[in-house]
Design a protein around this motif. Structure first.
Motif, PDB file in Angstrom:
ATOM      1  N   LYS A 162      18.996  15.900  -1.070  1.00 54.74           N
ATOM      2  CA  LYS A 162      19.615  15.452   0.032  1.00 54.74           C
ATOM      3  C   LYS A 162      18.519  15.728   1.269  1.00 54.74           C
ATOM      4  CE  LYS A 162      24.109  15.387   2.260  1.00 54.74           C
ATOM      5  NZ  LYS A 162      25.216  15.823   2.693  1.00 54.74           N
ATOM      6  N   GLY A 192      15.828  13.213   1.421  1.00 58.39           N
ATOM      7  CA  GLY A 192      16.353  11.890   1.307  1.00 58.39           C
ATOM      8  C   GLY A 192      16.674  11.187   0.022  1.00 58.39           C
ATOM      9  N   LYS A 252      18.918   9.684  -2.439  1.00 55.53           N
ATOM     10  CA  LYS A 252      20.232   9.018  -2.256  1.00 55.53           C
ATOM     11  C   LYS A 252      21.109   9.249  -3.669  1.00 55.53           C
ATOM     12  CE  LYS A 252      19.526   7.376   1.954  1.00 55.53           C
ATOM     13  NZ  LYS A 252      19.674   8.544   2.674  1.00 55.53           N
ATOM     14  N   GLY A 268      12.439  10.128  -2.693  1.00 54.20           N
ATOM     15  CA  GLY A 268      12.962  10.553  -1.400  1.00 54.20           C
ATOM     16  C   GLY A 268      11.967  10.640  -0.341  1.00 54.20           C
ATOM     17  N   ARG A 269      11.796  11.019   0.752  1.00 54.42           N
ATOM     18  CA  ARG A 269      10.755  11.216   1.552  1.00 54.42           C
ATOM     19  C   ARG A 269       9.588  11.528   0.932  1.00 54.42           C
ATOM     20  NH1 ARG A 269       8.321  15.458   4.259  1.00 54.42           N
ATOM     21  NH2 ARG A 269       9.918  17.116   3.756  1.00 54.42           N
TER      22      ARG A 269
END
Ligand SMILES: Nc1ncnc2c1ncn2[C@@H]1O[C@H](COP(=O)(O)OP(=O)(O)OP(=O)(O)O)[C@@H](O)[C@H]1O
Ligand SMILES: [Mg+2]
Length: 150
Positions: A49, A52, A54, A70-71
């Motif tokens: 989380k 990033g 989802k 994610g990032r």
């Protein structure tokens, strides 16, 4: 060096994982040890989380590894079921690409792990409390631990 961090609740575990997530860089490897139900997957879910991610992060026990966007990309491995096999999943690509890798039950693939990593041990204190033991192996991870403790 081993850093001991005590958390009293699920929320504190989530906060710790989210904080660590903000400090991660490509190729970072975290290993997670601890008994069944210690909180390895729970920790990884919050780490994801914080990166990033989802999608929902589930335990990858039956697939060994799942990758998330994610990032930074996240490789989530649970090698519990690799115990008796010499399977080569392409470890170099997993650990030396741009992703962050998190490995539950990492000692089972000790010989395939990057030499440098952040080794995390989670101990169950009671229903809601956990003790996190952070053992940085290598300069990058000593620096990471200093950031975590700030
Ligand atoms: N402070 C806490 N930190 C982490 N988990 C907690 C905490 N307090 C309660 N829990 C609960 O403990 C359980 C941890 O389960 P989890 O699946 O994360 O363990 P695991 O170490 O991945 O186990 P396994 O070895 O089976 O994969 C969850 O149900 C979680 O809600
Ligand atoms: Mg798990």
């Amino acid at each position: 060096m081993t850093i001991e961090m005590n958390v009293n609740s699920l929320e504190e575990t989530q906060a710790l994982a989210m904080k660590i997530a903000t400090l991660l860089e490509p190729q970072d490897t975290l290993t997670l040890e601890g008994d069944l139900g210690a909180g390895k997957t729970t920790f990884t879910q919050s780490l994801a989380k914080g990166l990033g991610v989802k999608r929902t992060v589930n335990s990858p026990t039956f697939t060994i590894m799942k990758q998330y966007e994610g990032r930074l990309p996240l490789n989530h491995l649970d090698v519990y079921r690799l115990a008796d096999s010499d399977e080569d999943l392409g470890w170099d690509e997993i650990f030396f690409g741009d992703a962050v890798s998190v490995v539950e039950w990492a000692h089972l693939i000790e010989q395939d792990l990057p030499e440098e990593r952040l080794a995390i041990r989670i101990e169950r204190v009671n229903d809601t409390a956990r003790r996190f033991l952070l053992n940085p192996i290598g300069q990058r991870y000593e620096q990471l631990c200093e950031e975590i403790m700030k």
